[in-house]
Design a protein around this motif. Structure first.
Motif, PDB file in Angstrom:
ATOM      1  N   SER A  46       0.822  -1.222   0.000  1.00 11.37           N
ATOM      2  CA  SER A  46       0.000   0.000   0.000  1.00 11.37           C
ATOM      3  C   SER A  46       0.853   1.268   0.000  1.00 11.37           C
ATOM      4  O   SER A  46       0.422   2.307  -0.496  1.00 11.37           O
ATOM      5  N   THR A  79      -8.522   0.789   2.408  1.00 10.39           N
ATOM      6  CA  THR A  79      -8.186   1.928   3.268  1.00 10.39           C
ATOM      7  C   THR A  79      -9.215   2.025   4.405  1.00 10.39           C
ATOM      8  O   THR A  79     -10.246   1.338   4.393  1.00 10.39           O
ATOM      9  N   VAL A  87      -5.009  -1.295   4.945  1.00 10.00           N
ATOM     10  CA  VAL A  87      -4.148  -0.106   4.987  1.00 10.00           C
ATOM     11  C   VAL A  87      -4.245   0.588   6.350  1.00 10.00           C
ATOM     12  O   VAL A  87      -3.263   1.101   6.876  1.00 10.00           O
TER      13      VAL A  87
END
Ligand code: PEP
Length: 255
Positions: free
Chosen positions: A99, A133, A174
């Motif tokens: 990431s 995320t 993430v």
């Protein structure tokens, strides 16, 4: 074949001398433990350390990985390091799709697929990272499942079954990377199971059963055992906690 893997991603940390010392300790630990076949230790030092580290590890016990490779074979690409150069110094695997590469270096699926193919051409194994995320997680399961599926469909799922056998998937939310926030074992299992089902849909149940899926994100010795105990979690990709040999050793023992 499905393996148990504990992989250390050192990121941009340690001097060469410190890295060599750390690698020696990890290698000595692996030799001492005489890990069964099918349980593997991977370390991914920075580029500058790889040649020196290759000289001090027992390559039968510790797999040397790079943290990235170029999306092109060779030529006028200042600053880049190709998969064949890595292979030439004893590197056996490469982490792609992390990431931090996606976020800071704008690596998208198109670029990543080029890197994956070049790494595979050189016979390197690929640890391919996927993950959602914080915003995507908070938007709900429909969204984060789709995000992860798209990251796979656009890249590794385009590979032949033979090439896909060289892919190790790392689920790295993430929001859990370097934050101290770890996915619960149940959250990790939910996504690992989903990924394995998608592998089965795209290839076959046999391929899915053989696929190694690692968890990564603030994994440490205090939480590794619980996470690794989940049935679809085959080990971990470890960042910060891989920089201390003792701590990394405890995580290796957790699986
Ligand atoms: C990583 O960067 O791959 C990672 C899992 O980092 P950390 O363990 O430090 O969260």
């Amino acid at each position: 074949m499905r393996k148990l893997i504990v992989a250390g991603n050192w990121k941009m940390n340690t001097s060469v001398a410190e890295g060599v010392e750390l690698a020696k300790k990890v290698s000595a630990y692996a030799v001492e433990k005489n890990l069964p076949e099918g349980k593997q230790i991977v370390i991914a030092p920075p580029f500058t350390h790889l040649a020196s580290v290759a000289q001090v590890i027992d390559s039968n016990k510790v797999i040397l990985a790079a943290q990235d490779c170029a999306a092109t074979k060779n030529g006028a690409y200042t600053g880049e390091v190709s998969a064949s150069m890595l292979k030439g110094i004893g590197v056996k695997a490469v982490i792609l799709g992390h990431s931090e590469r996606r976020q800071y270096f704008k690596e998208n699926s198109e670029i990543l697929l080029k890197k994956i193919k070049l790494a595979l051409e050189e016979g390197l194994d690929v640890i391919f990272c996927v993950g959602e995320t914080k915003d995507q997680r908070e938007a709900g399961a429909n969204l984060y499942f789709n995000v992860i599926k798209a990251q796979l469909v656009d890249t590794v799922f385009t590979l032949s079954e033979q090439d896909f056998a060289k892919i190790i998937i790392a689920y790295e939310p993430v929001w859990a990377i370097g934050t101290g926030l770890t996915a619960t074992p149940e959250q990790a299992q939910e996504i690992h199971e989903f990924i394995r089902k998608e592998v089965a849909n795209n290839y076959s149940q046999k391929v899915a059963d053989d696929t190694t899926i690692l968890y990564g994100g603030s994994c440490k010795s205090s939480n590794a055992k619980e996470i690794f105990a989940k049935k679809d979690v085959d080990g971990g990709l470890i960042g910060g906690a891989a920089l201390k040999a003792d701590e990394f050793g405890k995580i290796i023992d957790a699986r």
